[in-house]
Every structure is written in structure tokens, then in C-alpha cells.
Design an enzyme around this catalytic site. Sequence first.
Site, mmCIF file in Angstrom:
data_model
loop_
_atom_site.group_PDB
_atom_site.id
_atom_site.type_symbol
_atom_site.label_atom_id
_atom_site.label_comp_id
_atom_site.label_asym_id
_atom_site.label_seq_id
_atom_site.Cartn_x
_atom_site.Cartn_y
_atom_site.Cartn_z
ATOM 1 N N CYS A 124 31.191 9.107 25.566
ATOM 2 C CA CYS A 124 30.882 9.621 26.898
ATOM 3 C C CYS A 124 31.957 9.317 27.936
ATOM 4 O O CYS A 124 31.929 9.878 29.033
ATOM 5 C CB CYS A 124 29.534 9.074 27.367
ATOM 6 S SG CYS A 124 28.164 9.571 26.327
ATOM 7 N N HIS A 375 25.757 16.954 31.122
ATOM 8 C CA HIS A 375 26.654 15.935 30.578
ATOM 9 C C HIS A 375 27.382 16.462 29.332
ATOM 10 O O HIS A 375 27.020 16.127 28.210
ATOM 11 C CB HIS A 375 25.841 14.680 30.261
ATOM 12 C CG HIS A 375 26.599 13.558 29.638
ATOM 13 N ND1 HIS A 375 27.963 13.370 29.794
ATOM 14 C CD2 HIS A 375 26.179 12.530 28.835
ATOM 15 C CE1 HIS A 375 28.346 12.289 29.125
ATOM 16 N NE2 HIS A 375 27.279 11.770 28.529
ATOM 17 N N CYS A 405 28.078 4.743 30.876
ATOM 18 C CA CYS A 405 27.803 3.986 29.663
ATOM 19 C C CYS A 405 28.388 4.743 28.484
ATOM 20 O O CYS A 405 28.711 5.933 28.586
ATOM 21 C CB CYS A 405 26.302 3.772 29.481
ATOM 22 S SG CYS A 405 25.324 5.281 29.358
ATOM 23 N N GLY A 407 28.102 5.233 24.127
ATOM 24 C CA GLY A 407 27.372 4.991 22.899
ATOM 25 C C GLY A 407 28.051 3.956 22.022
ATOM 26 O O GLY A 407 29.274 3.820 22.034
#
Length: 422
Positions: A124, A375, A405, A407
Site C-alpha cells: 500500500c 485505494h 499502513c 500489509g
Amino acid sequence: MNRINVLASHLCPQSHIQSNSIQTSITANNNNNNNNDDIVVVSALRTPICKGKRGGLRNMFADELLAVVLKETIKTTNISIDKIGDICVGNVLQPGGGALTARMGQFIGGLSYEVPLNTVNRQCSSGLQAFMNITGGIRAGVYDIGIAAGVETMSKNDMMSSVSELSPSVGDCELAQSCLIPMGTTSENVAEKYGLTREKLDQLALSSHQKASIAQQNGYFDKEIVPVNARDDEGNVVVVSKDDGVRPETTLAGLSKLRPAFKEGGSTTAGNSSQVSDGAAAVLVAKRSAANNLGLPILGVLRGYAVVGVPPEIMGIGPAVAIPAALSKAGLDVSQVDIFEINEAFASQAMYCIETLGIPLSKVNPKGGAIALGHPLGCTGARQIATLLHELRRTKQRYGVVSMCIGTGMGAAAVFEAIHDN
């Protein structure tokens, strides 16, 4: 007392939460704020962000979306292509890291083969990592100007397509196994561990849509969005010029009716999670001296960056650790930041980070976040830079933070100072 312990653990991370921070520029409190070696943003543009499989970009390919933002970056800055030392593109879901399609997108966008290109996948944070990779090349003296980009077409590449066969060793390592926990489950873990109620999460989701709707109505996204000549299902050209995931009609009552998506009796729903989306973004990055010599505009300056590790099973807390680390590098504290662009992967993790750091909600995602906008994984970090800098300049504010954040248990954050026209 528990809250104090949590805060203390963020300020002095334990062994399982490792920080790998990089000071990327002079501190913001340094009197010499116009250092010729500063890393500056010359241009920051993006496509509209559209709903995966249902939105306006569903029939577009990654190379096409990337080409749109690369071409517009060259056009609007009027930079000579031979001045561009490298292109780095963030991508998560495409086979081969998207290297093939990114290179083709470069050519479709009108950049010649002499300009090199590479791709990067930090999940991300890939779009932000692309920015930092270009920053690193400039810092190392390899080149003075580069393009950081990000792209994702979640209409054509789903999350599971990137999962490969696992080794037997994973079964012997509990921490490795925790990397396989579904993202939605990590959201539930955060909500349960830190006592975040369903109502609080739905309220954040509602706020995201309300802010994004107001921003759309007032044209606050106009300077960052490049319209796309997309295709409908019959192959006809359709101009897509705005994010299509924003729902002005959203209500708290409507959100409260949605069923938990990942756990019986849980708090994470489709309504308080980020949307699966398509989109691309590009940021023209330069050493300040190079930008000045070429007469290029400067939108903002990078003041600090940090990437950190956190437990994979609560990966969403990453920004709560990364933001203080990045602010420390910039010589700032939370109270001095005007805008925080915190990716709303899930309302649970976003709310935890907001509350833990004591950030006023009015400073968070003032034009809405990923719950409303979407996103597109590889694009988001670059998209956030564009959204942040244009809003800081519009509102004549100074400091902003981009954070997300990641993953498997990470967080990243970057601090920018906006530069205003005289």
C-alpha cells in the site's frame, strides 16, 4: 494506563516494532530552508480514482492510465525529456511487478526509450516508496530529476492473483504465518484490541464521504486530476474527470445497516473500509537547484520520511509509529502539522492512529480519504502527495504528512512543506 503504555511503545519501539527512518532533508526548523540540495516536488497529478469493476476506468489498462499522468506531467511542466534521469512506478498486483506494462506505459505516454524505468512494490506504500526511490537517486547524485508514479487496475488484477505457492517453512514460523492473515481480519484485530466501536468507525466513514463530496462540489480536486478518455463496455470514448466512489447520500443510519464483512459480530464493513479502485498518479521530483536552474515551479519540499515495522496481525497501526518517526526527522511535532493525509485502509486502523497521536479530526483527510475516494494500492502513496500539496497551497498552509499502513506489518510516513507562489 494502557493508553500511556501504547504511546510509550510508539515513542520507544520494542524489538518487534523496528523503525528504519531516513532523514531525507534538512530539518524544518533549520534557518536555511532554501537549501539547493532540497528534494522538491515540481508537479503532482493523478487520474480520477474509480470503483473497481464498476467505475469509469474499469475497461482501462495499467499502461494506459500510467501514460495519461506521465504525458500530462511532461506537458504541464514543459520539461525536456532528456532531463529526466529515471522513472520509478509503484505497483502491487500486476504480474512481474508491473515492469513490462510500466515500460510500455512510458512509451505510450511519449517518453523515449533513453529514459530508464523501474517498478517497486511496498504494497500500500508503493507510490510513496517510488517517490523515496527517486529521492534516493537524486541524493546519491545519479541524476537531478526523476518521476515517481503509481498505478493499479484492481478491475483487472485482484488481490489473490499476487499470492504464490508457499514454502513448507512458513508452517514452522508463527510470525511468517501472520503475514497470511486477511487484511479485514487485521482490521478487526485493531478494533477489538483497542476498543474501537462500530459507531465510531461508521462516523469516520461518513465524514470521509462528506468531506470528499464537499471537495468535489467546490472543485478542490481540479488541480490534481487529469481527465481520462476512457472506454465504456461498448468501446465508446467516455471522458472521466472525477472520482466516482464518493457517495454524497451516505448516512450514519445507512452505514449502520451493513453487515460485518470479516467476522461475525465484528465492526468492519464494506462501508467503513477502503474501496477497491483503479487509478494512477505521477510526481515530478527534483533537486531544488535543478528545478531553479530550469525555471520549474516548486509545489513543496520533502522534510522527512520514515518506514517502520509493526506486528503483521495489527498492521493497521503502522502510521501511529511511522508518523512520529518522520516528524522527528523533520524537527516537527504533531501540533505543527496542518494536514494529515492518512490512508483509510480501514476506519478501525485510521481511527486508532488519529486517536493515539491526538490529531484533530479537522486536520485529517480534509478532502476525504480512501473510504470515499478509493485505494488503488500501487497508486495511493503518489496520489496522497498530489492531494496533500494542492490542498496545502489552496488553503495557504505550511506542513503536511502523508502516511499509510502496509500489509504484512509496516507503516510509512513522509513530511512535506508547501511552497506558495509569491
